[in-house]
Design a protein around this motif. Structure first.
Motif, PDB file in Angstrom:
ATOM      1  N   LYS A 101     -50.818  41.695   5.833  1.00  0.00           N
ATOM      2  CA  LYS A 101     -52.004  42.566   5.853  1.00  0.00           C
ATOM      3  C   LYS A 101     -52.611  42.685   7.251  1.00  0.00           C
ATOM      4  N   ARG A 102     -52.109  41.897   8.201  1.00  0.00           N
ATOM      5  CA  ARG A 102     -52.600  41.893   9.581  1.00  0.00           C
ATOM      6  C   ARG A 102     -54.106  41.595   9.633  1.00  0.00           C
ATOM      7  N   SER A 103     -54.534  40.719   8.756  1.00  0.00           N
ATOM      8  CA  SER A 103     -55.963  40.438   8.612  1.00  0.00           C
ATOM      9  C   SER A 103     -56.562  39.866   9.893  1.00  0.00           C
ATOM     10  N   LEU A 104     -55.918  38.852  10.454  1.00  0.00           N
ATOM     11  CA  LEU A 104     -56.430  38.225  11.670  1.00  0.00           C
ATOM     12  C   LEU A 104     -56.452  39.220  12.823  1.00  0.00           C
ATOM     13  N   GLU A 105     -55.368  39.955  12.975  1.00  0.00           N
ATOM     14  CA  GLU A 105     -55.281  40.904  14.080  1.00  0.00           C
ATOM     15  C   GLU A 105     -56.315  42.019  13.949  1.00  0.00           C
ATOM     16  N   LEU A 106     -56.574  42.462  12.733  1.00  0.00           N
ATOM     17  CA  LEU A 106     -57.603  43.479  12.514  1.00  0.00           C
ATOM     18  C   LEU A 106     -58.978  42.914  12.838  1.00  0.00           C
ATOM     19  N   ALA A 107     -59.229  41.686  12.419  1.00  0.00           N
ATOM     20  CA  ALA A 107     -60.519  41.054  12.720  1.00  0.00           C
ATOM     21  C   ALA A 107     -60.708  40.920  14.226  1.00  0.00           C
ATOM     22  N   GLN A 108     -59.652  40.562  14.931  1.00  0.00           N
ATOM     23  CA  GLN A 108     -59.737  40.438  16.387  1.00  0.00           C
ATOM     24  C   GLN A 108     -60.034  41.786  17.037  1.00  0.00           C
ATOM     25  N   ALA A 109     -59.364  42.833  16.568  1.00  0.00           N
ATOM     26  CA  ALA A 109     -59.586  44.168  17.126  1.00  0.00           C
ATOM     27  C   ALA A 109     -61.011  44.636  16.866  1.00  0.00           C
ATOM     28  N   ALA A 110     -61.510  44.407  15.636  1.00  0.00           N
ATOM     29  CA  ALA A 110     -62.876  44.823  15.302  1.00  0.00           C
ATOM     30  C   ALA A 110     -63.902  44.029  16.109  1.00  0.00           C
ATOM     31  N   ALA A 111     -63.694  42.721  16.226  1.00  0.00           N
ATOM     32  CA  ALA A 111     -64.641  41.878  16.964  1.00  0.00           C
ATOM     33  C   ALA A 111     -64.698  42.276  18.434  1.00  0.00           C
ATOM     34  N   SER A 112     -63.557  42.637  19.008  1.00  0.00           N
ATOM     35  CA  SER A 112     -63.531  43.014  20.424  1.00  0.00           C
ATOM     36  C   SER A 112     -64.294  44.300  20.686  1.00  0.00           C
ATOM     37  N   LYS A 113     -64.479  45.113  19.645  1.00  0.00           N
ATOM     38  CA  LYS A 113     -65.194  46.379  19.784  1.00  0.00           C
ATOM     39  C   LYS A 113     -66.595  46.325  19.170  1.00  0.00           C
ATOM     40  N   ASP A 114     -67.013  45.131  18.745  1.00  0.00           N
ATOM     41  CA  ASP A 114     -68.307  44.952  18.077  1.00  0.00           C
ATOM     42  C   ASP A 114     -68.430  45.871  16.866  1.00  0.00           C
ATOM     43  N   ALA A 115     -67.321  46.095  16.181  1.00  0.00           N
ATOM     44  CA  ALA A 115     -67.306  46.939  14.977  1.00  0.00           C
ATOM     45  C   ALA A 115     -67.521  46.067  13.756  1.00  0.00           C
ATOM     46  N   ARG A 116     -68.488  46.432  12.943  1.00  0.00           N
ATOM     47  CA  ARG A 116     -68.789  45.653  11.748  1.00  0.00           C
ATOM     48  C   ARG A 116     -67.788  45.965  10.641  1.00  0.00           C
ATOM     49  N   ILE A 117     -67.226  44.902  10.056  1.00  0.00           N
ATOM     50  CA  ILE A 117     -66.233  45.081   9.007  1.00  0.00           C
ATOM     51  C   ILE A 117     -66.324  43.927   8.022  1.00  0.00           C
ATOM     52  N   VAL A 118     -66.201  44.255   6.737  1.00  0.00           N
ATOM     53  CA  VAL A 118     -66.210  43.271   5.654  1.00  0.00           C
ATOM     54  C   VAL A 118     -64.774  43.017   5.211  1.00  0.00           C
ATOM     55  N   PHE A 119     -64.408  41.743   5.061  1.00  0.00           N
ATOM     56  CA  PHE A 119     -63.112  41.343   4.520  1.00  0.00           C
ATOM     57  C   PHE A 119     -63.326  40.740   3.134  1.00  0.00           C
ATOM     58  N   ALA A 120     -62.543  41.189   2.160  1.00  0.00           N
ATOM     59  CA  ALA A 120     -62.619  40.644   0.799  1.00  0.00           C
ATOM     60  C   ALA A 120     -61.205  40.294   0.343  1.00  0.00           C
ATOM     61  N   GLY A 121     -60.960  39.028   0.070  1.00  0.00           N
ATOM     62  CA  GLY A 121     -59.635  38.620  -0.385  1.00  0.00           C
ATOM     63  C   GLY A 121     -59.428  37.129  -0.203  1.00  0.00           C
TER      64      GLY A 121
END
Length: 372
Positions: free
Chosen positions: A221-241
């Motif tokens: 699911k590339r969960s970690l990589e997506l979280a890293q990309a969002a955090a680097s852009k200060d983009a707010r994102i919710v993860f559920a799983g």
């Protein structure tokens, strides 16, 4: 009443996925019209002599070939749920954070990897000595199938009564990957969620969650990589799983990031009802998975009036062209940027026009069982 043995993954009871959800829906909607018996795959499993065999998930190719062997001259219907082999290989090459398994995934050819995985699963699903011996014997015999494995799958599919693909894109991938001729293909997509599932659709302007992603926290699911990309852009994102493997380096790195980043909000493992509630409050569902076929999460989100921004990983866009946007490639920075832009629009897409519900899908499958 027609009898049907539905053969599912040996780990279906512990690793829930779209294939398991699909089978449960068929059980529910064919009650009273078909005697469905769900059989967890094992090389020594017993199939009823007068039953149609419905095999689910050809991406367990050795299980599929063994099931076809055991089925003999019975009518066989297949739900392939097949992921493109080139996309799967790209996912394997990127695998990190799960120790020896990640190493094997990166260096082993897909056919050999599947043979190894099949043997491990067989050992785990063999509680008795007889089953363990049967599983070991099957692994030894199956190694001869490793050369030209996917061509063997294609020839076996040609001999089956019907192959129920979820989308025309899945059919194309399966034909390219295996040489299957596709002459016995029937398209039966997933059903849309019921009315009760979409009761809490929020008005677009009042939705408090900009972006959400749903699914196990795992490399696929590339969960970690997506979280890293969002955090680097200060983009707010919710993860559920749930965490795919709590002990893995991958899971621990994800948890550490979620704890330290003010924009990454990890809600943990939550109920399906809670997932639907959160998606109904979200503007964009982000799908960063390497591989999908027809994502049930994408389908649910769209019916909740949520936009879907996804990597080009499957066939959701085929069914939901007004709700799903695919990025040109698998770049996660671009995915986050596209999702951020989609979340900032002033008007949402509303609910889609989608003709398939689970009853229609089950009716179409029942017709295949009967040979029509």
């Amino acid at each position: 009443m027609i009898r049907v043995d539905v053969v599912v993954r040996s780990d279906a009871d512990i690793k829930f996925g779209g294939d398991v959800h699909q089978v449960r829906q068929y059980e529910q909607h064919l009650a009273g019209r078909a005697d469905l018996k769900v059989v967890a795959f094992h090389p020594a499993m017993t199939l009823r002599p007068d039953a149609v065999v419905h095999y689910v998930n050809v991406d367990r190719p050795f299980d599929f070939l063994r099931t076809v062997e055991l089925a003999g001259d019975r009518r066989i219907v297949v739900s392939p749920i097949h992921h493109s082999l080139p996309r799967t290989r790209r996912m394997r090459l990127a695998e990190r954070g799960r120790g020896l398994r990640s190493l094997v995934d990166r260096i082993a050819p897909e056919a050999m990897r599947e043979w190894l995985a099949s043997g491990v699963r067989g050992a785990k699903s063999s509680p008795s000595r007889r089953e363990s011996m049967a599983s070991a014997a099957n692994s030894v015999r199956a190694i001869a199938q490793v050369p030209k494995l996917w061509a063997r799958v294609g020839r076996s599919l040609d001999r089956c009564s019907a192959v129920a693909v979820l989308a025309s894109g899945e059919q194309r991938d399966l034909m390219v990957d295996t040489g299957w001729r596709g002459e016995n293909a029937r398209i039966i997509p997933n059903g849309k969620p019921g009315l009760s599932d979409v009761a809490d659709m929020w008005e677009w302007s009042k939705r408090p969650i900009s972006m959400i992603t749903v699914g196990r926290i795992e490399p696929r699911k590339r969960s970690l990589e997506l979280a890293q990309a969002a955090a680097s852009k200060d983009a707010r994102i919710v993860f559920a799983g749930s965490l795919g493997d709590e002990r893995s380096t991958y899971a621990q790195q994800f948890l550490n990031l979620a704890e330290s980043s003010p924009t990454v909000d990890y809600r943990g493992s939550i109920s399906h009802d809670e997932v639907l509630r959160l998606m109904g409050q979200s503007r964009v569902l982000v799908n960063a998975s390497w591989v999908e076929v027809q994502s049930l999460v994408d389908l649910e989100a769209a019916h909740l009036g949520t936009r879907v921004v996804s990597l080009p990983n499957g066939n959701s866009e085929e069914w939901l062209p007004d709700h799903v946007t695919y990025t040109p490639d698998f770049d996660l920075d671009q995915l986050v940027d596209t999702a951020t832009a989609a979340a900032s629009t002033s008007v949402g897409p509303g609910a889609p026009s989608y003709a398939w519900d689970w009853q229609r899908a089950a009716d179409s499958l029942h017709a295949l069982y009967l040979g029509s």
